[in-house]
Design a protein around this motif. Structure first.
Motif, PDB file in Angstrom:
ATOM      1  N   ALA A  40       0.770  -1.140  -0.033  1.00 56.90           N
ATOM      2  CA  ALA A  40      -0.078   0.079  -0.009  1.00 56.90           C
ATOM      3  C   ALA A  40       0.930   1.430   0.081  1.00 56.90           C
ATOM      4  O   ALA A  40       1.908   1.267   0.455  1.00 56.90           O
ATOM      5  N   GLU A  76      -4.888   2.585  -4.369  1.00 56.42           N
ATOM      6  CA  GLU A  76      -5.971   2.207  -4.293  1.00 56.42           C
ATOM      7  C   GLU A  76      -6.293   0.858  -3.183  1.00 56.42           C
ATOM      8  O   GLU A  76      -7.275   0.053  -3.325  1.00 56.42           O
ATOM      9  N   ALA A  77      -5.436   0.920  -2.330  1.00 58.44           N
ATOM     10  CA  ALA A  77      -5.434  -0.460  -1.503  1.00 58.44           C
ATOM     11  C   ALA A  77      -6.458  -0.544  -0.599  1.00 58.44           C
ATOM     12  O   ALA A  77      -6.957   0.667   0.268  1.00 58.44           O
ATOM     13  N   ARG A  78      -7.104  -1.455  -0.192  1.00 57.22           N
ATOM     14  CA  ARG A  78      -8.347  -1.661   0.658  1.00 57.22           C
ATOM     15  C   ARG A  78      -7.650  -2.083   1.971  1.00 57.22           C
ATOM     16  O   ARG A  78      -8.367  -2.064   2.805  1.00 57.22           O
ATOM     17  N   ALA A  79      -6.592  -2.174   2.232  1.00 58.62           N
ATOM     18  CA  ALA A  79      -5.802  -2.592   3.398  1.00 58.62           C
ATOM     19  C   ALA A  79      -4.317  -2.209   3.539  1.00 58.62           C
ATOM     20  O   ALA A  79      -3.731  -1.617   2.387  1.00 58.62           O
ATOM     21  N   VAL A 131      -2.412  -5.711   2.192  1.00 61.11           N
ATOM     22  CA  VAL A 131      -2.881  -5.815   0.854  1.00 61.11           C
ATOM     23  C   VAL A 131      -2.383  -6.803   0.152  1.00 61.11           C
ATOM     24  O   VAL A 131      -2.752  -6.888  -1.206  1.00 61.11           O
ATOM     25  N   GLU A 174      -4.260  -8.872  -1.869  1.00 58.51           N
ATOM     26  CA  GLU A 174      -4.995  -8.265  -3.249  1.00 58.51           C
ATOM     27  C   GLU A 174      -3.981  -8.447  -4.547  1.00 58.51           C
ATOM     28  O   GLU A 174      -4.173  -8.066  -5.462  1.00 58.51           O
TER      29      GLU A 174
END
Length: 171
Positions: free
Chosen positions: A82, A109-112, A135, A138
């Protein structure tokens, strides 16, 4: 031609010396590796904020790729981090070692967060690891630089990529 192309989870190790009572207080089994989530990681780090910490980029395949490079063979590594403090640390450490990383390892654009492993080192030198993959779960086929893989003599993939469908597909 590269000697080794590795793919795996990007994990920043956070080593902290603790006493056994910390493990008891948090009900953590000594000497084991446990997968944890971001919330648990934050809970464990909070009381250690004033402790001396040692950071080191890691992950199973990363460690192997790093070692191969250190022994003088050319290596490339595919991972995902990230755009945070640990992600930038990871990329800087690999760059300083001369390791080729996939150009799109850093994601905004990481969600973690970037993966972390809180390594609690007790007085008897036992290591108890609390790992949040972050991340890394992902990591997908979009991060794999196929041309670098084709130019590699050996391919190394870590088993922990089976933690998610996208990273399994990447492997």
């Amino acid at each position: 031609m590269l000697e080794l192309f590795g793919i795996g989870n990007a994990i920043v190790d956070i080593e902290v010396n603790i006493h056994d009572d910390f493990l008891s207080e948090w009900n953590i089994p000594k000497g084991q590796m446990i997968l944890v989530d971001a919330e648990r990681t934050a809970q464990l780090i909070a009381p250690l904020k004033d402790s001396q910490k040692n950071l080191c980029s890691g992950g199973s395949a990363a460690n192997t790729t790093f070692a191969v490079q250190a022994f003088g063979a050319s290596s490339a590594y595919t991972c995902k981090v990230a755009d945070d403090e640990f992600g930038r640390y990871y990329l800087n450490e690999f760059s300083a070692a001369g390791l080729q990383l996939n150009g799109n390892a850093l994601t905004t654009e990481a969600r973690a967060p970037t993966g972390q492993c809180l390594i609690l080192i007790s007085d008897d030198a036992q290591r108890t690891m609390n790992t949040h993959l972050g991340v890394s779960v992902e990591l997908s086929v979009n991060e794999v630089e196929v041309e670098a893989l084709r130019q590699s003599r050996y391919f190394y993939v870590e088993g922990y990529l089976a933690a998610s469908e996208p990273s399994t597909a990447a492997a």
